[in-house]
Design a protein around this motif. Structure first.
Motif, PDB file in Angstrom:
ATOM      1  N   CYS A 134       0.820  -1.221   0.000  1.00  0.00           N
ATOM      2  CA  CYS A 134       0.000   0.000   0.000  1.00  0.00           C
ATOM      3  C   CYS A 134       0.850   1.266   0.000  1.00  0.00           C
ATOM      4  O   CYS A 134       0.462   2.285  -0.586  1.00  0.00           O
ATOM      5  N   ASP A 135       2.017   1.212   0.653  1.00  0.00           N
ATOM      6  CA  ASP A 135       2.879   2.395   0.716  1.00  0.00           C
ATOM      7  C   ASP A 135       3.390   2.809  -0.660  1.00  0.00           C
ATOM      8  O   ASP A 135       3.751   3.975  -0.871  1.00  0.00           O
ATOM      9  N   ALA A 136       3.433   1.857  -1.594  1.00  0.00           N
ATOM     10  CA  ALA A 136       3.969   2.155  -2.923  1.00  0.00           C
ATOM     11  C   ALA A 136       2.877   2.463  -3.945  1.00  0.00           C
ATOM     12  O   ALA A 136       3.184   2.744  -5.103  1.00  0.00           O
ATOM     13  N   LEU A 137       1.611   2.405  -3.532  1.00  0.00           N
ATOM     14  CA  LEU A 137       0.516   2.656  -4.464  1.00  0.00           C
ATOM     15  C   LEU A 137       0.235   4.155  -4.571  1.00  0.00           C
ATOM     16  O   LEU A 137       0.416   4.894  -3.603  1.00  0.00           O
ATOM     17  N   PRO A 138      -0.229   4.628  -5.734  1.00  0.00           N
ATOM     18  CA  PRO A 138      -0.560   6.057  -5.875  1.00  0.00           C
ATOM     19  C   PRO A 138      -1.784   6.418  -5.047  1.00  0.00           C
ATOM     20  O   PRO A 138      -2.616   5.563  -4.726  1.00  0.00           O
ATOM     21  N   SER A 139      -1.888   7.681  -4.676  1.00  0.00           N
ATOM     22  CA  SER A 139      -3.020   8.133  -3.858  1.00  0.00           C
ATOM     23  C   SER A 139      -4.346   7.945  -4.576  1.00  0.00           C
ATOM     24  O   SER A 139      -5.381   7.716  -3.958  1.00  0.00           O
ATOM     25  N   SER A 140      -4.324   8.043  -5.895  1.00  0.00           N
ATOM     26  CA  SER A 140      -5.513   7.763  -6.710  1.00  0.00           C
ATOM     27  C   SER A 140      -5.070   6.989  -7.948  1.00  0.00           C
ATOM     28  O   SER A 140      -3.961   7.187  -8.450  1.00  0.00           O
ATOM     29  N   ARG A 141      -5.932   6.114  -8.401  1.00  0.00           N
ATOM     30  CA  ARG A 141      -5.569   5.269  -9.541  1.00  0.00           C
ATOM     31  C   ARG A 141      -5.402   6.104 -10.808  1.00  0.00           C
ATOM     32  O   ARG A 141      -6.097   7.114 -11.003  1.00  0.00           O
ATOM     33  N   VAL A 142      -4.497   5.661 -11.667  1.00  0.00           N
ATOM     34  CA  VAL A 142      -4.176   6.393 -12.887  1.00  0.00           C
ATOM     35  C   VAL A 142      -5.250   6.107 -13.944  1.00  0.00           C
ATOM     36  O   VAL A 142      -5.508   4.954 -14.281  1.00  0.00           O
ATOM     37  N   ALA A 143      -5.854   7.171 -14.468  1.00  0.00           N
ATOM     38  CA  ALA A 143      -6.936   7.028 -15.448  1.00  0.00           C
ATOM     39  C   ALA A 143      -6.370   7.164 -16.861  1.00  0.00           C
ATOM     40  O   ALA A 143      -6.398   8.253 -17.456  1.00  0.00           O
ATOM     41  N   THR A 144      -5.855   6.094 -17.412  1.00  0.00           N
ATOM     42  CA  THR A 144      -5.343   6.105 -18.787  1.00  0.00           C
ATOM     43  C   THR A 144      -6.500   6.003 -19.772  1.00  0.00           C
ATOM     44  O   THR A 144      -7.564   5.458 -19.451  1.00  0.00           O
ATOM     45  N   LEU A 164      -4.958  -2.059  -8.874  1.00  0.00           N
ATOM     46  CA  LEU A 164      -4.707  -1.136  -7.774  1.00  0.00           C
ATOM     47  C   LEU A 164      -4.062   0.154  -8.259  1.00  0.00           C
ATOM     48  O   LEU A 164      -4.126   1.179  -7.567  1.00  0.00           O
ATOM     49  N   VAL A 165      -3.433   0.099  -9.430  1.00  0.00           N
ATOM     50  CA  VAL A 165      -2.746   1.263  -9.984  1.00  0.00           C
ATOM     51  C   VAL A 165      -3.541   1.901 -11.118  1.00  0.00           C
ATOM     52  O   VAL A 165      -3.648   3.120 -11.206  1.00  0.00           O
ATOM     53  N   HIS A 217       3.769   8.434 -16.146  1.00  0.00           N
ATOM     54  CA  HIS A 217       3.302   8.382 -14.749  1.00  0.00           C
ATOM     55  C   HIS A 217       2.772   6.986 -14.422  1.00  0.00           C
ATOM     56  O   HIS A 217       3.081   6.421 -13.357  1.00  0.00           O
ATOM     57  N   ALA A 218       1.979   6.415 -15.334  1.00  0.00           N
ATOM     58  CA  ALA A 218       1.436   5.074 -15.108  1.00  0.00           C
ATOM     59  C   ALA A 218       2.565   4.048 -15.010  1.00  0.00           C
ATOM     60  O   ALA A 218       2.548   3.164 -14.143  1.00  0.00           O
ATOM     61  N   GLY A 219       3.555   4.163 -15.893  1.00  0.00           N
ATOM     62  CA  GLY A 219       4.676   3.231 -15.869  1.00  0.00           C
ATOM     63  C   GLY A 219       5.459   3.301 -14.580  1.00  0.00           C
ATOM     64  O   GLY A 219       5.842   2.272 -14.006  1.00  0.00           O
ATOM     65  N   LYS A 220       5.710   4.513 -14.089  1.00  0.00           N
ATOM     66  CA  LYS A 220       6.457   4.676 -12.845  1.00  0.00           C
ATOM     67  C   LYS A 220       5.676   4.117 -11.662  1.00  0.00           C
ATOM     68  O   LYS A 220       6.256   3.497 -10.763  1.00  0.00           O
ATOM     69  N   CYS A 221       4.369   4.336 -11.642  1.00  0.00           N
ATOM     70  CA  CYS A 221       3.546   3.815 -10.541  1.00  0.00           C
ATOM     71  C   CYS A 221       3.510   2.286 -10.551  1.00  0.00           C
ATOM     72  O   CYS A 221       3.619   1.642  -9.498  1.00  0.00           O
ATOM     73  N   LEU A 222       3.360   1.708 -11.732  1.00  0.00           N
ATOM     74  CA  LEU A 222       3.314   0.253 -11.851  1.00  0.00           C
ATOM     75  C   LEU A 222       4.642  -0.373 -11.437  1.00  0.00           C
ATOM     76  O   LEU A 222       4.676  -1.300 -10.610  1.00  0.00           O
TER      77      LEU A 222
END
Length: 314
Positions: free
Chosen positions: A87-97, A123-124, A256-261
């Protein structure tokens, strides 16, 4: 015996091993006392059948223990055990691609959750769905069916001679024509053997999609904990992050999505490695055959309880 169901006795008389044992375990109609009476009745069973009967009873006991054991605690946020929480590594809100992701997961891979990257994807990513099965038809997948009605072809990420290389421009090719709004990216999750079988069992889906692939070699984050068969092979999450770099029209959003994943996966791999190190401070030695002996010990005991062994067979 009077307390034995006629259906169970009939199944036992016909098969003389596995089916009756399984039926007994599932229905609870055949207690061990009844099985003892059946096993001692005429005609006597051959040695290999007695072994199968005892093995079936032992297996039923193991399954019953597994079903009765309480499930281990999991994090309410990521669904993983607390020691492996990401959970600590997940974004505050999911990425809307704008690209929608559909993962088709093999059931066996679904059960391998400790190192699976697929649970991290929803989750991302906001537009991500996971379906589990051995084979799929286009009409059974809502996202695919909708695009077929509109005359569009989803993109199926799987290597092959007819697949278009998304990263061809890195090899000296031209622009990626698939980078547009509203793409549907279909991913196959499983071992390579499982993924190939899923492709063969889903011919209509393969026909309804445009096959794409990634050809450039990249080191996988999995290399520290799991060996990939080839240099270009990566996890499903890494393949998704890489594909979004080429398919998402908004380069910033794709980055941004790639970095979060990859950040979530890196966190998961690091925690898994740390936990494995802490639990295995000293190398363990297991005598050859010790695991097989422990597994078979119970059915050997059951065989002795159920049947009077003929000294000539030992």
């Amino acid at each position: 015996p009077a307390n034995t169901s006629p259906q169970i006795k009939s199944a036992f008389d016909k098969s003389m091993h596995g089916r009756a044992i399984k039926a007994a375990a599932w229905t609870g109609l055949l207690p061990l006392v009844s099985l003892l009476a059946l096993s001692s009745s005429d005609p006597p069973y051959a040695a290999h059948l007695r072994t199968k009967i005892a093995s079936g009873v032992a297996k039923s006991e193991r399954r019953a223990r597994e079903r009765s054991s309480a499930p281990r605690a999991t994090c309410s946020g990521c669904g993983r055990p607390p020691v492996l929480c990401v959970c600590d590594a997940l974004p505050s809100s999911r990425v809307a691609t704008s690209t929608e992701v559909l993962v088709l997961q093999h059931p066996r891979e679904f059960r391998r959750r400790s190192l699976s990257t697929v649970p991290l994807l929803p989750l991302v990513l906001e537009r991500c769905a996971v379906k589990v099965g051995y084979g799929f038809a286009p009409e059974d997948l809502e996202a695919v069916a909708e695009r077929r009605k509109r005359g569009e072809k989803p993109l199926l990420l799987f290597p092959g001679p007819a697949a278009h290389s998304l990263d061809a421009e890195e090899k000296g090719g031209g622009r990626v024509p698939e980078a547009e709004e509203g793409n549907l990216l279909v991913l196959i999750d499983g071992t390579w053997a499982e993924a190939r079988r899923m492709m063969m069992q889903s011919p209509e889906l393969v026909e309804a999609c445009r096959q794409v692939q990634l050809v450039s070699d990249r080191a996988s984050l999995y290399d520290d904990v799991r060996k990939e068969p080839e240099k270009h092979c990566t996890s499903t999450l890494e393949a998704c992050a890489r594909a979004l770099q080429f398919l998402e029209p908004d380069a910033r959003l794709a980055d941004h999505a790639g970095k979060c994943l990859e950040g979530a996966m890196r966190h998961m791999v690091e925690k898994k490695r740390r936990v494995s190190t802490e639990r295995n401070q000293e190398p363990r030695f297991t005598r050859p055959g010790a695991k097989s002996y422990a597994k078979n010990k119970r059915w050997v005991e059951i065989k002795k309880e159920l049947f009077v062994e003929d000294p000539s067979e030992t």
